[in-house]
Design a protein around this motif. Structure first.
Motif, PDB file in Angstrom:
ATOM      1  N   GLU B  95       0.832  -1.199   0.000  1.00 24.85           N
ATOM      2  CA  GLU B  95       0.000   0.000   0.000  1.00 24.85           C
ATOM      3  C   GLU B  95       0.878   1.265   0.000  1.00 24.85           C
ATOM      4  OE1 GLU B  95      -3.148  -0.094  -0.407  1.00 24.85           O
ATOM      5  OE2 GLU B  95      -3.677   2.014  -0.067  1.00 24.85           O
ATOM      6  N   LEU B  96       1.967   1.208   0.767  1.00 24.23           N
ATOM      7  CA  LEU B  96       2.900   2.341   0.752  1.00 24.23           C
ATOM      8  C   LEU B  96       3.462   2.531  -0.657  1.00 24.23           C
ATOM      9  CD1 LEU B  96       4.752   1.798   4.132  1.00 24.23           C
ATOM     10  CD2 LEU B  96       3.776   3.979   3.437  1.00 24.23           C
ATOM     11  N   GLY B  97       3.738   1.395  -1.308  1.00 23.43           N
ATOM     12  CA  GLY B  97       4.093   1.426  -2.723  1.00 23.43           C
ATOM     13  C   GLY B  97       5.441   2.047  -3.035  1.00 23.43           C
ATOM     14  N   ILE B  98       6.345   2.029  -2.065  1.00 25.08           N
ATOM     15  CA  ILE B  98       7.664   2.618  -2.294  1.00 25.08           C
ATOM     16  C   ILE B  98       8.728   1.664  -1.792  1.00 25.08           C
ATOM     17  CG2 ILE B  98       7.014   5.055  -2.195  1.00 25.08           C
ATOM     18  CD1 ILE B  98       7.638   4.977   0.793  1.00 25.08           C
ATOM     19  N   GLN B  99       9.927   1.855  -2.278  1.00 24.13           N
ATOM     20  CA  GLN B  99      11.045   1.046  -1.827  1.00 24.13           C
ATOM     21  C   GLN B  99      11.487   1.580  -0.463  1.00 24.13           C
ATOM     22  OE1 GLN B  99      11.768  -1.412  -4.046  1.00 24.13           O
ATOM     23  NE2 GLN B  99      12.941  -2.348  -2.391  1.00 24.13           N
ATOM     24  N   ILE B 100      11.340   0.763   0.572  1.00 25.19           N
ATOM     25  CA  ILE B 100      11.754   1.207   1.912  1.00 25.19           C
ATOM     26  C   ILE B 100      13.162   0.672   2.174  1.00 25.19           C
ATOM     27  CG2 ILE B 100      11.248   1.084   4.365  1.00 25.19           C
ATOM     28  CD1 ILE B 100       9.040   2.525   3.073  1.00 25.19           C
ATOM     29  N   SER B 101      14.080   1.565   2.503  1.00 23.09           N
ATOM     30  CA  SER B 101      15.446   1.123   2.801  1.00 23.09           C
ATOM     31  C   SER B 101      15.457   0.449   4.170  1.00 23.09           C
ATOM     32  CB  SER B 101      16.389   2.328   2.799  1.00 23.09           C
ATOM     33  OG  SER B 101      16.120   3.142   3.921  1.00 23.09           O
ATOM     34  N   PRO B 102      16.443  -0.425   4.396  1.00 24.12           N
ATOM     35  CA  PRO B 102      16.503  -1.110   5.699  1.00 24.12           C
ATOM     36  C   PRO B 102      16.475  -0.129   6.871  1.00 24.12           C
ATOM     37  CG  PRO B 102      18.119  -2.036   4.190  1.00 24.12           C
ATOM     38  CD  PRO B 102      17.507  -0.853   3.490  1.00 24.12           C
ATOM     39  N   ALA B 103      17.126   1.030   6.691  1.00 23.14           N
ATOM     40  CA  ALA B 103      17.199   2.003   7.789  1.00 23.14           C
ATOM     41  C   ALA B 103      15.830   2.571   8.137  1.00 23.14           C
ATOM     42  CB  ALA B 103      18.161   3.140   7.420  1.00 23.14           C
TER      43      ALA B 103
END
Lengths: 411, 127
Positions: B95-103
């Protein structure tokens, strides 16, 4: 003898291979040296040379490369001793980092000298590394913790110092705040502590990399710092302490190298400094730290400090024009080292740090391991830009541009 | 800055969060936080015959953590509790639809972890 060299930023930048990198298509703007500094080729090469040409366990080896390793490792200790004007290299104990150096004092000197009801005086601006060890010791021996407070400019409030020192055995204080940048008047505070019968431990992790530090002139008892914040590698730090104290202190970690004679049920201790260095040391890292000291010494630490004072003054001036910004720490660059913390309305520091990273700018966002200070400032986190020998004023301009772009995203 | 991480929909949820506020008659009130970043949220859950009848949240923190909480409330309201007890993190991330970095993953998953603590007593977080 080290050749002296003017601190020319462009020439300095050429010494740091990483500064040639591009991040997200933009040149890396590294503004997080308070977390760890970048490394000049001279340091990387010194460590590489050890591993390629004379890797061996130092001390006691009777063959050529072990003797070379011993000479290089102990040579690094001598350079560090000169760099901080220690009375003798025997007073320079290599540790893993500042945290381990402080914990060494906690376990060895602290347990033997601090008892029930004794006071340990700290400050509100301490890094967790100079707070949590004393919380642990206090709870172990039923000592009490006292704190020097800060004013709204991030300066220590010293008017109640004499009273707060009553019954205090140890004053543990940072030389320069990693969050606020505040440079504390260590010499004056140490004199007051000694008059009250307390010893003084200084967390110098943010000071030794950035300004001239003369441990004898400061008149303190213990002084701790890390290699990786001063152009050196991770995994090596220093505890300096007055020789008489170190002679009287029991060992910290037990094992090889720290002994003189071992029988089945007892042992006697090696001479200083090795009494406090159990096990195979971080040889390459020690050699790297020696190279880092040589690297900084060619400029002279007065020049390093002057360069950072200029950067901080410029950054404070530029940042204060950003709409809505709150700047923390002293207004006066004379007592403000190379780190500037700030918050913006409506943009969380993590969002800001993520957005400026898109521009290749590395800043730190968070509590900076100073949660009690965050509580005192009334914020969950700040963004921090910190500077070193390789930073230019135009990188401050780029940060300000990045902040303004982020403000547009969140407008 | 042409930023997909801060795409319009996320900023919209951050600036005007859905189901923001409190439920005075909530059956379950659950706080969650990321001490490292200072993100905090409180979920208020009203149960209704085996379903999540209503939901509100309060919180402060970064845009990712707060927008994700707002999106989560849209995804879970009215759903059977049985389903929500095992609500998959990936559904929220989609749903967020974005690439989330590990940090930043802790920021993105604070709300769903808090939901699982509210319903199961532990976040079941895989890390």
């Amino acid at each position: 003898m080290i050749e002296t060299r003017a601190l020319n930023v462009e020439a300095v930048r050429a010494d740091f291979p990483i500064l040639g990198r591009r991040i997200n298509g933009k040149p890396l703007v590294y503004l997080d040296s308070a977390a760890t500094s970048q490394k000049p080729a001279a340091v990387i090469d010194a460590m590489d040379d050890y591993y390629r040409r004379y890797n061996a366990n130092p001390h006691r080896g009777v063959y050529a490369i072990s003797e070379e390793a011993t000479a290089a490792y102990e040579g690094a200790r001598q350079r560090v001793a000169r760099f901080i004007n220690a009375g003798s290299p025997k007073e320079v104990i290599f540790t893993r980092n500042t945290t381990e150096a402080i914990n060494l004092v906690r376990y060895s000197w602290g347990r033997a000298n601090i008892g029930a009801g004794d006071g340990i005086l700290l400050t509100e601006m301490e890094h967790h590394s100079n707070l949590v060890p004393w919380q642990l010791l206090a709870s172990e021996v039923s000592a009490r913790l006292e704190f020097l407070c800060i004013d709204d400019d991030g300066l220590l409030q010293l008017d109640g110092l004499e009273r707060k020192l009553d019954g205090v055995r140890l004053l543990a204080i940072t030389h320069q705040s990693n969050t606020l940048g505040t440079i504390n008047p260590i010499r004056a505070i140490a004199e007051a502590a000694h008059r009250a019968g307390a010893l003084v431990l200084v967390d110098g992790a943010q000071a030794v990399p950035h300004m001239p530090v003369d441990v004898q002139e400061l008149g303190v008892d213990f002084y701790a710092f890390s290699g990786h914040k001063m152009c050196g590698p991770t995994g090596i730090g220093v505890l300096w302490a007055r020789r008489a104290l170190l002679e009287a202190m029991p060992p910290f970690l037990g094992g090889g190298d720290m002994i003189k004679r071992v029988k089945l049920t007892e042992a006697s201790w090696n001479d200083l400094p090795w009494k406090f260095e159990a096990g195979t040391p971080s040889v390459a890292e020690g050699i790297g730290l020696g190279a880092a000291v040589d690297y900084l010494a060619q400029f002279g630490m007065d020049a390093v400090r002057a360069h950072e004072r200029t950067l901080v003054g410029y950054a404070m001036e530029k940042l204060q024009d950003v709409p809505g910004i709150t700047l923390y720490g002293p207004r006066d660059p004379e007592v403000h080292g190379g780190a500037v913390s700030f918050t913006l309305p409506n943009i969380h520091p993590h969002d800001l740090a993520t957005l400026v990273d898109r521009e290749g700018i590395a800043v730190r966002a968070g509590h900076h391991c100073t949660q009690p200070l965050m509580d005192r400032l009334g914020v969950a986190a700040t963004t921090r830009a910190s500077f070193y020998v390789y930073n230019r004023t135009d990188e401050v301009d780029q940060l300000v541009d990045g902040i303004q772009k982020a403000q547009k995203v969140f407008a | 800055m042409g930023d997909d991480l801060y795409r319009e929909q996320i900023l919209e949820h951050y600036k005007n969060p859905h189901h923001f506020g409190e439920l005075p008659d909530a059956d379950i009130t659950q706080e969650g936080d990321n001490p490292l970043c200072g993100d905090v949220i409180t979920l208020y859950l009203k149960l209704d015959d085996g379903r999540l009848g209503d939901v509100r949240f309060r919180g402060r923190g970064c845009a990712i953590s707060q927008a994700s909480a707002s999106m989560l409330t849209d995804l879970i309201v009215g759903k059977p509790l049985k389903e929500l007890k095992t609500f998959p993190t990936k559904d929220l991330l989609e749903e967020l639809g974005i690439q989330i970095s590990p940090a930043r993953m802790k920021c993105a998953t604070l709300s769903v972890n808090t939901l699982r603590v509210a319903l199961n007593g532990d976040s079941g977080e895989e890390d």
